[in-house]
Enzyme design. Structure first.
Site, mmCIF file in Angstrom:
data_model
loop_
_atom_site.group_PDB
_atom_site.id
_atom_site.type_symbol
_atom_site.label_atom_id
_atom_site.label_comp_id
_atom_site.label_asym_id
_atom_site.label_seq_id
_atom_site.Cartn_x
_atom_site.Cartn_y
_atom_site.Cartn_z
ATOM 1 N N LEU A 514 0.822 -1.205 0.000
ATOM 2 C CA LEU A 514 0.000 0.000 0.000
ATOM 3 C C LEU A 514 0.857 1.255 0.000
ATOM 4 O O LEU A 514 0.622 2.192 -0.775
ATOM 5 C CB LEU A 514 -0.938 0.002 1.209
ATOM 6 C CG LEU A 514 -1.845 1.231 1.336
ATOM 7 C CD1 LEU A 514 -2.805 1.305 0.161
ATOM 8 C CD2 LEU A 514 -2.620 1.204 2.648
ATOM 9 N N GLY A 564 3.420 -8.945 7.140
ATOM 10 C CA GLY A 564 2.260 -8.176 6.716
ATOM 11 C C GLY A 564 2.510 -6.694 6.871
ATOM 12 O O GLY A 564 3.463 -6.260 7.526
ATOM 13 N N GLU A 565 1.632 -5.893 6.276
ATOM 14 C CA GLU A 565 1.842 -4.445 6.233
ATOM 15 C C GLU A 565 1.848 -3.830 7.620
ATOM 16 O O GLU A 565 0.985 -4.084 8.441
ATOM 17 C CB GLU A 565 0.754 -3.796 5.380
ATOM 18 C CG GLU A 565 0.886 -4.146 3.913
ATOM 19 C CD GLU A 565 0.195 -3.134 3.041
ATOM 20 O OE1 GLU A 565 0.490 -1.946 3.139
ATOM 21 O OE2 GLU A 565 -0.660 -3.539 2.243
ATOM 22 N N GLY A 566 2.867 -3.024 7.892
ATOM 23 C CA GLY A 566 2.991 -2.326 9.158
ATOM 24 C C GLY A 566 3.838 -3.072 10.160
ATOM 25 O O GLY A 566 4.645 -2.465 10.869
#
Length: 629
Positions: A514, A564-566
């Protein structure tokens, strides 16, 4: 002349002033741009070739390149023959003047060449942006060839400045319009409310939960806090009614940019955003060699030290103490969500809102708080536009306000994360549309619980991206066009976060598809945004690595995390902060000091290379003199 008051513009600036990046931002909204490269030679110079390659990587895929090389007349012909629907970016006139003065062309009427170019620009019906070095602020060259070049370039600049509709001077990344700058819209302000102080538990992060419907720009309504959760829920930052007048405009939290009458920031291509310091970062990296650390020093972590120094405009930066994790929960539809367990995605978003789960645990350990924003549903990219133009504009403003909220709350860094269905497919489509990357080589595999890969779902996602790219093959490729057609609302919100953070001079830590997709879109709205971004950990995704390479982002670490993102960035954040703190607090190594207690700088007279510039000792009461050899 166009509605923004210029059809032809001359962009002046010194070396590394940011003139090329600003010129690129002026034409970012054009469906296609013809980039005219004037440089010639340098085939045997690796450093020069690296500079050219860096410029090439910044250009969107829709741009074409034409080289005039050693034929100065070719540039005049291109400008004179360009049609009213064309956009030309000429970078730069220094190379053109060098070709004009080439001894192989002499004898020639150089003044006639300059006059012909100025006349072509004056009569141009296309949009033309010319980049040129400003030589009038430097010392007079010591060689005849250097003086001839400076004189010729100065004459060329004067001739084209009189021929162009607009002239802008870029100094240290900050543009100043000398003539016919963009029209300033009516100004108002967004008055930021004061948040009540809250006391967060030690082990859990503070959560700012803001489910904002982005289909219409309405006031967001905060949800009720979940019962029996050990976290403090901070009320969302709600914009107050705008107050007209100069005083209100000056007090607005986003006064860096022009404002529209609605009180929200106008987001459009070519925005003038600040840049980090161009000197502090390199100086901080040079200082790392001298500080008193055992062994070989900080290694790859020096990238983070340099970034922190540049964004804080100091050689000794401080470690980030107030990080806000901005979680964007997007909802795509169609083939992009093949193989997605909607219930599991909702569970992870709810955990982020409650400050629990992996993201909440890592945020609590890092002392960060979390802001969650849920976007409205995005349409299937393969069937038609993913979102309406109005929804994209509202989503960009929502993201900007998230950055404003972090700045107003005193946060000194933003960590951009995303938890959503179909985000990876949308990010892959954005990467393919903006850089020409091959989707099948960059789309992440679909992994189900238990480590099982769903290759059938992955193929459905590939087909959706293929169909979407085929559908828009003849469509404009501007930033908002990409968001509207394939990016969707979560990418739009993330893009707004990057723009707002750059406007407020807040660094952004990217992690996952993202953030990379948002960075690619944001660079076409304001090229300065990528300079405020840091990639803490490369992860395992080819999508992230290839997008970061296009943006010019070097990962600080390459541990190979795949959380995963973050979560990747949060996991390595304590180590990065430790490195920044050590670099700032460590003194110069004693072996590099002339004497105990000095400032670590060599005495000027002891440096053979600089001794000739030292102030001479005066011989008597009269003026200082230097005896001849």
């Amino acid at each position: 002349m166009s509605e923004d008051r210029w059809n032809t513009v001359l962009v002046l600036g010194g070396i590394r002033s940011g003139k090329s990046g600003f010129a690129e931002s002026l034409v970012a909204s054009a469906p296609s741009v013809r980039y005219v490269a004037t440089a010639v030679g340098g085939e045997d110079d690796p450093e020069w070739l690296a500079r050219i390659e860096a410029h090439q990587l910044r250009r969107p895929q829709s741009w074409t390149t034409e080289e005039t090389g050693g034929d100065p007349a070719r540039l005049t012909e291109l400008i004179a023959q360009a049609g009213p629907d064309e956009t030309l970016l000429v970078d730069d006139l220094g190379g053109w003047v060098a070709a004009v003065l080439d001894p192989a062309r002499q004898p020639k009427d150089d003044e006639a060449d300059v006059a012909a170019l100025a006349e072509a620009v004056r009569g141009a019906v296309a949009r033309v942006v010319l980049v040129s070095p400003e030589v009038g602020l430097s010392l007079v060259p010591v060689t005849p060839v250097g003086r001839a070049f400076a004189d010729a370039l100065g004459t060329t600049n004067q001739a084209l400045a009189s021929a162009c509709d607009g002239v802008v001077l870029v100094v240290a990344g900050q543009p100043t319009w000398l003539r016919n700058g963009p029209l300033a819209p009516a100004q108002a302000s967004v008055e930021a409310p004061v948040e009540a102080p809250v006391e967060a538990p030690v082990e859990a992060p503070t959560v700012v939960s803001r489910p904002v419907p982005v289909t219409t720009p309405v006031t967001p309504t905060p949800p009720s806090p979940p019962p029996a959760q050990p976290t403090t829920v901070v009320e969302p930052v709600v914009p107050a009614e705008p107050e007209p007048g100069l005083a209100a405009a000056l007090s607005g939290s986003t006064m860096t940019l022009p404002l529209v009458a609605s009180g929200l920031t106008e987001i459009k291509p070519g925005m003038d955003l600040p840049l980090p310091s161009s000197d502090s970062g390199p100086d901080a990296r040079d200082r790392l060699v001298t500080i008193d650390l055992p062994g070989g020093g900080l290694g790859a972590l020096g990238e983070a030290v340099e970034f922190a120094a540049a964004t804080q405009s100091t050689v000794t930066p401080r470690a980030w103490v107030g990080v806000r994790v901005v979680v964007i929960a997007g909802r795509h539809t169609g083939g992009a969500v093949a193989g997605v367990d909607a219930a599991d995605v909702e569970r992870r978003v709810a955990e982020a809102e409650a400050g629990t789960g992996l993201l909440g645990r890592l945020a609590g350990q890092a002392g960060a708080d979390i802001a969650v924003l849920r976007t409205a549903e995005t349409g299937a990219m393969e069937d038609g536009p993913a979102a309406s133009e109005e929804a994209v504009e509202a989503a960009l403003r929502d993201g900007w306000q998230l950055a404003d909220g972090a700045a107003d709350a005193g946060r000194d860094a933003i960590l951009l994360a995303g938890i959503g269905a179909g985000t990876e497919a949308a990010a892959t489509a954005v990467l393919a549309a903006t850089t020409g990357a091959e989707p099948v080589a960059t789309l992440p595999r679909v992994q189900a619980p238990g480590g099982r890969f769903d290759d059938a779902a992955w193929m459905v996602r590939c087909a959706a991206i293929r169909d979407a790219l085929h559908r828009i093959r003849q469509e404009p490729r501007g930033a908002t066009d990409i968001l509207r057609q394939i990016g969707g609302l979560d990418v739009a919100v993330a893009t707004g976060v990057l723009l707002g953070a750059a406007a407020r001079r807040i660094p952004v830590l990217l992690d996952g598809p993202l953030g990379i997709a948002a960075g690619l879109v944001a660079r076409d709205l304001a090229s300065q945004t990528r300079h405020w971004c840091l990639l803490p950990e490369a992860g395992t995704l080819a999508l992230v690595k290839q997008g970061a390479d296009v943006l010019g982002l070097t990962p600080v670490l390459q541990v190979g995390l795949d959380l995963g993102e973050g979560a990747n960035a949060l996991a390595v954040l304590p180590l990065i902060r430790t490195a920044v703190g050590l670099a700032s607090a460590s003194p110069v190594h004693p072996a590099l000091l002339d004497e105990v207690g000095d400032d670590g700088l060599d005495d000027l007279s002891d440096d053979d290379d600089l001794a000739e510039f030292a102030e001479p000792e005066p011989h008597g009461p009269g003026p200082a003199t230097i005896a001849s050899a």
